[in-house]
Design a protein around this motif. Structure first.
Motif, PDB file in Angstrom:
ATOM      1  N   SER A  48       0.849  -1.189   0.000  1.00  0.00           N
ATOM      2  CA  SER A  48       0.000   0.000   0.000  1.00  0.00           C
ATOM      3  C   SER A  48       0.884   1.238   0.000  1.00  0.00           C
ATOM      4  N   CYS A  49       0.350   2.351  -0.499  1.00  0.00           N
ATOM      5  CA  CYS A  49       1.106   3.611  -0.551  1.00  0.00           C
ATOM      6  C   CYS A  49       0.390   4.729   0.187  1.00  0.00           C
ATOM      7  N   PHE A  50      -0.416   4.379   1.175  1.00  0.00           N
ATOM      8  CA  PHE A  50      -1.161   5.392   1.928  1.00  0.00           C
ATOM      9  C   PHE A  50      -1.280   4.959   3.380  1.00  0.00           C
ATOM     10  N   SER A  51      -1.399   5.941   4.250  1.00  0.00           N
ATOM     11  CA  SER A  51      -1.491   5.670   5.676  1.00  0.00           C
ATOM     12  C   SER A  51      -2.823   5.023   6.043  1.00  0.00           C
ATOM     13  N   ARG A  52      -2.768   4.147   7.011  1.00  0.00           N
ATOM     14  CA  ARG A  52      -3.983   3.537   7.530  1.00  0.00           C
ATOM     15  C   ARG A  52      -4.889   4.572   8.181  1.00  0.00           C
ATOM     16  N   LEU A  53      -4.355   5.753   8.530  1.00  0.00           N
ATOM     17  CA  LEU A  53      -5.182   6.814   9.103  1.00  0.00           C
ATOM     18  C   LEU A  53      -6.090   7.433   8.049  1.00  0.00           C
ATOM     19  N   LEU A  54      -5.678   7.379   6.794  1.00  0.00           N
ATOM     20  CA  LEU A  54      -6.520   7.878   5.708  1.00  0.00           C
ATOM     21  C   LEU A  54      -7.675   6.915   5.476  1.00  0.00           C
ATOM     22  N   ILE A  55      -7.335   5.654   5.331  1.00  0.00           N
ATOM     23  CA  ILE A  55      -8.309   4.561   5.212  1.00  0.00           C
ATOM     24  C   ILE A  55      -7.526   3.268   5.389  1.00  0.00           C
ATOM     25  N   ASP A  56      -8.103   2.312   6.070  1.00  0.00           N
ATOM     26  CA  ASP A  56      -7.375   1.091   6.405  1.00  0.00           C
ATOM     27  C   ASP A  56      -7.664  -0.008   5.387  1.00  0.00           C
ATOM     28  N   PRO A  57      -6.659  -0.398   4.588  1.00  0.00           N
ATOM     29  CA  PRO A  57      -6.898  -1.438   3.588  1.00  0.00           C
ATOM     30  C   PRO A  57      -7.130  -2.818   4.191  1.00  0.00           C
ATOM     31  N   ASN A  58      -6.798  -2.993   5.464  1.00  0.00           N
ATOM     32  CA  ASN A  58      -7.012  -4.291   6.105  1.00  0.00           C
ATOM     33  C   ASN A  58      -8.357  -4.339   6.827  1.00  0.00           C
ATOM     34  N   ARG A  59      -9.327  -3.640   6.288  1.00  0.00           N
ATOM     35  CA  ARG A  59     -10.697  -3.656   6.789  1.00  0.00           C
ATOM     36  C   ARG A  59     -11.639  -3.730   5.603  1.00  0.00           C
ATOM     37  N   GLY A  60     -12.799  -4.350   5.822  1.00  0.00           N
ATOM     38  CA  GLY A  60     -13.815  -4.372   4.786  1.00  0.00           C
ATOM     39  C   GLY A  60     -14.429  -3.002   4.603  1.00  0.00           C
ATOM     40  N   ARG A  62     -16.050   9.662   2.276  1.00  0.00           N
ATOM     41  CA  ARG A  62     -15.821   8.244   2.557  1.00  0.00           C
ATOM     42  C   ARG A  62     -15.739   7.461   1.255  1.00  0.00           C
ATOM     43  N   ARG A  63     -16.668   7.724   0.361  1.00  0.00           N
ATOM     44  CA  ARG A  63     -16.700   7.040  -0.933  1.00  0.00           C
ATOM     45  C   ARG A  63     -15.452   7.377  -1.751  1.00  0.00           C
ATOM     46  N   ARG A  64     -15.013   8.654  -1.703  1.00  0.00           N
ATOM     47  CA  ARG A  64     -13.817   9.061  -2.440  1.00  0.00           C
ATOM     48  C   ARG A  64     -12.586   8.284  -1.958  1.00  0.00           C
ATOM     49  N   ARG A  65     -12.450   8.142  -0.659  1.00  0.00           N
ATOM     50  CA  ARG A  65     -11.285   7.422  -0.139  1.00  0.00           C
ATOM     51  C   ARG A  65     -11.324   5.936  -0.518  1.00  0.00           C
ATOM     52  N   ILE A  66     -12.504   5.350  -0.491  1.00  0.00           N
ATOM     53  CA  ILE A  66     -12.633   3.947  -0.899  1.00  0.00           C
ATOM     54  C   ILE A  66     -12.254   3.784  -2.369  1.00  0.00           C
ATOM     55  N   GLU A  67     -12.772   4.666  -3.213  1.00  0.00           N
ATOM     56  CA  GLU A  67     -12.565   4.527  -4.653  1.00  0.00           C
ATOM     57  C   GLU A  67     -11.163   4.930  -5.095  1.00  0.00           C
ATOM     58  N   THR A  68     -10.514   5.809  -4.335  1.00  0.00           N
ATOM     59  CA  THR A  68      -9.199   6.302  -4.730  1.00  0.00           C
ATOM     60  C   THR A  68      -8.060   5.452  -4.198  1.00  0.00           C
ATOM     61  N   TRP A  69      -8.229   4.895  -2.991  1.00  0.00           N
ATOM     62  CA  TRP A  69      -7.124   4.158  -2.373  1.00  0.00           C
ATOM     63  C   TRP A  69      -7.473   2.712  -2.031  1.00  0.00           C
ATOM     64  N   HIS A  70      -8.568   2.506  -1.348  1.00  0.00           N
ATOM     65  CA  HIS A  70      -8.890   1.167  -0.846  1.00  0.00           C
ATOM     66  C   HIS A  70      -9.114   0.177  -1.983  1.00  0.00           C
ATOM     67  N   ARG A  71     -10.022   0.484  -2.881  1.00  0.00           N
ATOM     68  CA  ARG A  71     -10.340  -0.456  -3.957  1.00  0.00           C
ATOM     69  C   ARG A  71      -9.187  -0.675  -4.924  1.00  0.00           C
ATOM     70  N   PRO A  72      -8.470   0.372  -5.342  1.00  0.00           N
ATOM     71  CA  PRO A  72      -7.330   0.123  -6.241  1.00  0.00           C
ATOM     72  C   PRO A  72      -6.269  -0.786  -5.621  1.00  0.00           C
ATOM     73  N   TYR A  73      -6.030  -0.632  -4.328  1.00  0.00           N
ATOM     74  CA  TYR A  73      -5.067  -1.520  -3.667  1.00  0.00           C
ATOM     75  C   TYR A  73      -5.540  -2.965  -3.741  1.00  0.00           C
ATOM     76  N   HIS A  74      -6.805  -3.199  -3.432  1.00  0.00           N
ATOM     77  CA  HIS A  74      -7.312  -4.571  -3.443  1.00  0.00           C
ATOM     78  C   HIS A  74      -7.416  -5.127  -4.860  1.00  0.00           C
ATOM     79  N   MET A  75      -7.680  -4.272  -5.806  1.00  0.00           N
ATOM     80  CA  MET A  75      -7.662  -4.729  -7.200  1.00  0.00           C
ATOM     81  C   MET A  75      -6.252  -5.162  -7.596  1.00  0.00           C
ATOM     82  N   ALA A  76      -5.244  -4.450  -7.095  1.00  0.00           N
ATOM     83  CA  ALA A  76      -3.853  -4.818  -7.392  1.00  0.00           C
ATOM     84  C   ALA A  76      -3.496  -6.151  -6.743  1.00  0.00           C
ATOM     85  N   VAL A  77      -3.996  -6.394  -5.527  1.00  0.00           N
ATOM     86  CA  VAL A  77      -3.753  -7.685  -4.872  1.00  0.00           C
ATOM     87  C   VAL A  77      -4.424  -8.805  -5.666  1.00  0.00           C
ATOM     88  N   ASP A  78      -5.665  -8.579  -6.079  1.00  0.00           N
ATOM     89  CA  ASP A  78      -6.362  -9.577  -6.900  1.00  0.00           C
ATOM     90  C   ASP A  78      -5.581  -9.890  -8.172  1.00  0.00           C
TER      91      ASP A  78
END
Length: 262
Positions: free
Chosen positions: A71-83, A110-126
């Protein structure tokens, strides 16, 4: 808003069947967020990232010639290890630190952070999992790296490392045995429980039957380059031995302690 990359890929030999991931690799928050209203020193704490994990992941990826996703962002922005529906996805309060920019937070933000950081990270893992599976012709072995604080609420944590898991123990028991055989005090679902619905391992591995393990290393042991090198030298041969085990490359879905899969 300034564009910011949500993840970083490290290349490696996908045909070997091993993938390393690091959910909390960095403490970065884009300048647009003005440090979320926090003082600079907050970003040197564990609340912002997993101390030591970025260099440890880089070192292990190089030693094992293994691909990695960080990941390239702080967990304080949004936590990728959470649903995405987890109430702790965007923390309002973390170990005594109030995060001003996270409360109140609008649905749009909230939606912006999910779409900008959370989902792209998980798409990269997939994508990385799919690439390893295709190149190796078998289920990948996924290793998730984290770190934990040496103290919590005045309690000195005795573990040097911790292995967290839900119900798929295929990679868990070999790792615990290997660490204990080398003299390391190793937590088994301590200091945290590894069964968390919607977290990275649940999302990418438990639901799909992919063998996996989450390893936490105590932060004071990997807080500098010397410690990182020492632990990389310990872990690299262990991970290589595990990756050579045929039964760790089979798809097998185990029931989760968090309830039925959706």
């Amino acid at each position: 808003m300034t564009h910011h990359q949500a993840y970083r890929r490290i290349g490696g030999n996908s045909a070997a069947g091993l993938l390393i991931i690091a959910d909390h690799a960095t403490n970065h928050v884009p300048a647009d967020y003005d440090a979320l209203g926090l003082p600079k020193e907050a970003f040197g704490r564990h609340i912002a990232y997993d101390i030591g994990i970025e260099p440890l992941t880089e070192r292990l990826a190089a030693m094992l010639d293994a691909p990695a996703v960080l990941s390239c962002f702080s967990r304080l922005l949004i936590d990728p290890n959470r649903g995405e529906d987890d109430p702790t996805l965007i923390m309002k309060l973390s170990d005594g630190a109030i995060v001003p920019a996270n409360h109140p937070i609008t649905p749009a933000e909230r939606r912006r952070r999910i779409e900008t950081w959370h989902r792209p990270y998980h798409m990269a893992v997939d994508k990385a999992i799919d690439e390893v599976a295709m190149a190796s012709g078998k289920a990948p072995l996924v290793i998730s790296l984290h770190s934990f604080t040496p103290y919590w609420k005045g309690f000195r944590r005795p573990w040097q490392a911790a292995v967290l898991w839900d119900t798929d123990a295929r990679a868990v028991h070999p790792l615990i045995r290997a660490l204990e055989n080398r003299g390391y005090v190793t937590g088994d679902n301590e200091p945290y429980d590894g069964a968390l619905k919607g977290d990275t391992m649940h999302r990418h591995c438990m639901r799909t039957g992919i063998p996996h393990v989450l390893l936490e290393v105590r932060q004071d042991l990997i807080g500098d380059r010397r410690g990182v090198d020492e632990w990389a030298n310990v872990l690299a041969p262990i991970f290589a031995e595990m990756n050579a085990m045929p039964d760790l490359h089979e798809y097998r879905i185990f029931p989760s302690r968090t309830g039925p899969y959706e």
